[in-house]
Design a protein around this motif. Structure first.
Motif, mmCIF file in Angstrom:
data_model
loop_
_atom_site.group_PDB
_atom_site.id
_atom_site.type_symbol
_atom_site.label_atom_id
_atom_site.label_comp_id
_atom_site.label_asym_id
_atom_site.label_seq_id
_atom_site.Cartn_x
_atom_site.Cartn_y
_atom_site.Cartn_z
ATOM 1 N N LYS A 1 0.807 -1.225 0.000
ATOM 2 C CA LYS A 1 0.000 0.000 0.000
ATOM 3 C C LYS A 1 0.842 1.279 0.000
ATOM 4 O O LYS A 1 0.358 2.337 -0.402
ATOM 5 N N GLY A 2 2.081 1.207 0.444
ATOM 6 C CA GLY A 2 2.923 2.409 0.462
ATOM 7 C C GLY A 2 3.800 2.556 -0.765
ATOM 8 O O GLY A 2 4.648 3.455 -0.826
ATOM 9 N N LEU A 3 3.582 1.668 -1.757
ATOM 10 C CA LEU A 3 4.421 1.634 -2.944
ATOM 11 C C LEU A 3 3.567 1.892 -4.178
ATOM 12 O O LEU A 3 2.532 1.246 -4.374
ATOM 13 N N SER A 4 3.983 2.832 -5.000
ATOM 14 C CA SER A 4 3.229 3.123 -6.217
ATOM 15 C C SER A 4 3.536 2.082 -7.288
ATOM 16 O O SER A 4 4.479 1.293 -7.163
ATOM 17 N N ASP A 5 2.750 2.082 -8.356
ATOM 18 C CA ASP A 5 2.961 1.140 -9.453
ATOM 19 C C ASP A 5 4.314 1.347 -10.132
ATOM 20 O O ASP A 5 4.841 0.427 -10.763
ATOM 21 N N SER A 6 4.858 2.542 -10.008
ATOM 22 C CA SER A 6 6.162 2.834 -10.620
ATOM 23 C C SER A 6 7.298 2.741 -9.608
ATOM 24 O O SER A 6 8.383 3.281 -9.814
ATOM 25 N N CYS A 7 7.045 2.036 -8.491
ATOM 26 C CA CYS A 7 8.064 1.796 -7.467
ATOM 27 C C CYS A 7 8.555 3.094 -6.823
ATOM 28 O O CYS A 7 9.763 3.260 -6.583
ATOM 29 N N THR A 8 7.656 4.007 -6.548
ATOM 30 C CA THR A 8 8.001 5.208 -5.786
ATOM 31 C C THR A 8 7.311 5.159 -4.434
ATOM 32 O O THR A 8 6.292 4.491 -4.256
ATOM 33 N N CYS A 9 7.890 5.863 -3.484
ATOM 34 C CA CYS A 9 7.313 5.952 -2.141
ATOM 35 C C CYS A 9 6.106 6.884 -2.177
ATOM 36 O O CYS A 9 6.213 8.029 -2.645
ATOM 37 N N LEU A 10 4.975 6.419 -1.699
ATOM 38 C CA LEU A 10 3.768 7.243 -1.719
ATOM 39 C C LEU A 10 3.838 8.387 -0.718
ATOM 40 O O LEU A 10 3.057 9.332 -0.805
ATOM 41 N N ASN A 11 4.761 8.322 0.222
ATOM 42 C CA ASN A 11 4.886 9.399 1.205
ATOM 43 C C ASN A 11 5.736 10.556 0.700
ATOM 44 O O ASN A 11 5.324 11.717 0.755
ATOM 45 N N CYS A 12 6.934 10.230 0.160
ATOM 46 C CA CYS A 12 7.835 11.317 -0.263
ATOM 47 C C CYS A 12 8.029 11.383 -1.775
ATOM 48 O O CYS A 12 8.655 12.314 -2.277
ATOM 49 N N GLY A 13 7.535 10.364 -2.483
ATOM 50 C CA GLY A 13 7.631 10.377 -3.932
ATOM 51 C C GLY A 13 8.946 9.914 -4.504
ATOM 52 O O GLY A 13 9.145 9.915 -5.717
ATOM 53 N N ALA A 14 9.873 9.481 -3.650
ATOM 54 C CA ALA A 14 11.206 9.068 -4.124
ATOM 55 C C ALA A 14 11.135 7.741 -4.871
ATOM 56 O O ALA A 14 10.364 6.834 -4.496
ATOM 57 N N LYS A 15 11.908 7.621 -5.913
ATOM 58 C CA LYS A 15 12.067 6.347 -6.607
ATOM 59 C C LYS A 15 12.885 5.433 -5.716
ATOM 60 O O LYS A 15 13.986 5.786 -5.273
#
Length: 349
Positions: A329-343
């Protein structure tokens, strides 16, 4: 190393082995792994599955499997390679190590002719089955040492690619550079079992050597394949904190801080009766590892917070795990952190 004398019955699936050299008097030298077995006619090598027949080396485990299952990819263990997915897993017979603590000794430490559940399956049958399984990402070569069935794995990994499937190898890493480099283009992910950071441990408890394993790990890290490492902590044998610090320094210095490290709890198995690793030791080593490695996980012990993945930039929990229940749940489909947006480095979605 001299050959070991084992006689096989007839095997219709027998296939000439790769990576060997012919010597005088019909002796052959296997060049698949760093043991370089010299094998006399009628004998097998150290792994017990490759036989010299009249000056030619043959494998007895082509198109043969000891086990086939659908597993969570986390069971390999691979925590950062398509988390939450499943993978068709196959095993064979044999191993070029002889670990006194082996958990799969019934298939790794026997002759193919001695294992009654060994069954025939062709490359085409396995790849086709893997392609038909819903939500299956590919094929994992596991359970025993996959490099003992190198020829079968090489052909199957090529066939799997025709279906768009991923290939995963779970190995002790004791393989020569040439065969490793030839199969690397077809393998998408590895988990390598780093048993100790001591050559003495390798020689005494696994009948192998450390340096070839480290070379394998570096070669994989320099390739396009995903890499994770497992370290089984055994009380009194490989749990020296200073040696562990040396291992961590080598990993971070040679592979980087983003290679996932699995610290696995030992339980008595096979010939080794040492008591199970204390949970306090596991937690202590986890904390030490987290000082140098971004992704560290505890295995064979139920501590859910220490099996999770945290963003190395903001500390946010991006993947939670409770045994094989996985929540991304904390990982986007593009493997970024949903909290800070970092790859997030070292994660393949």
């Amino acid at each position: 190393m001299p050959g070991l004398f084992h006689k096989f019955g007839k095997n219709k699936n027998m296939k000439e082995a790769l990576f060997y050299k012919s010597l005088p008097d019909k002796v052959v030298q296997c060049r698949l792994c760093p043991k370089f077995c010299r094998i006399n006619p009628g004998d097998t090598g150290n792994c017990m599955v490759r036989e010299n027949q009249n000056g030619k080396l043959y494998t007895h485990v082509y198109d043969k499997i000891s086990a086939i299952n659908i597993d969570p990819v986390e069971k390999k263990p691979l925590f950062h390679f398509y988390p939450g997915k499943q993978i068709l897993s196959i095993g064979g017979i044999g191993c070029n190590f002889h670990c006194s603590f082996c958990q799969n000794y019934s298939i790794s430490q026997c002759l193919p002719s001695d294992y009654s559940l060994l069954k025939d399956m062709t490359v085409q049958e396995i790849a086709g089955q893997a392609a038909r399984i819903k939500n299956n990402i590919g094929i994992a070569y596991t359970y025993n040492e996959p490099f003992t069935f190198y020829e079968f794995m090489a052909d199957l990994s090529r066939e799997a690619k025709k279906f768009g499937l991923k290939n995963v190898v779970v190995s002790n890493g004791f393989i020569n550079e040439d065969p490793l480099k030839k199969i690397l283009p077809f393998i998408d992910a590895f988990n390598i079992d780093l048993k100790s950071f001591s050559d003495r441990f390798y020689m005494k408890y696994s009948k192998g050597k450390l340096l070839p394993v480290l070379k394998t790990i570096k070669t994989i890290a320099e390739s396009n394949a995903h890499l994770e490492i497992t370290f089984l902590i055994i009380p009194g044998l490989n749990d020296d904190p200073r040696e562990f610090e040396d291992m961590l320094s080598w990993i971070s210095g040679n592979l980087g801080k983003n290679v996932p490290l699995h610290l696995s709890r030992y339980f008595p198995q096979y010939k080794l009766t040492t008591e199970a690793t204390p949970e306090e030791t596991m937690v202590r080593f986890y904390r030490m590892a987290r000082e140098k490695i971004n992704y560290v996980f505890l295995g064979n012990v139920h501590t859910p917070d220490k099996a999770n993945t945290y963003c190395p930039f903001c500390g946010y929990e991006v993947i939670s795990r409770d045994r094989y229940l996985v929540n991304t749940k904390g990982l986007s489909d593009s493997c970024t952190c949903l909290n800070c947006g970092a790859k997030l480095p070292g994660i393949i979605c």
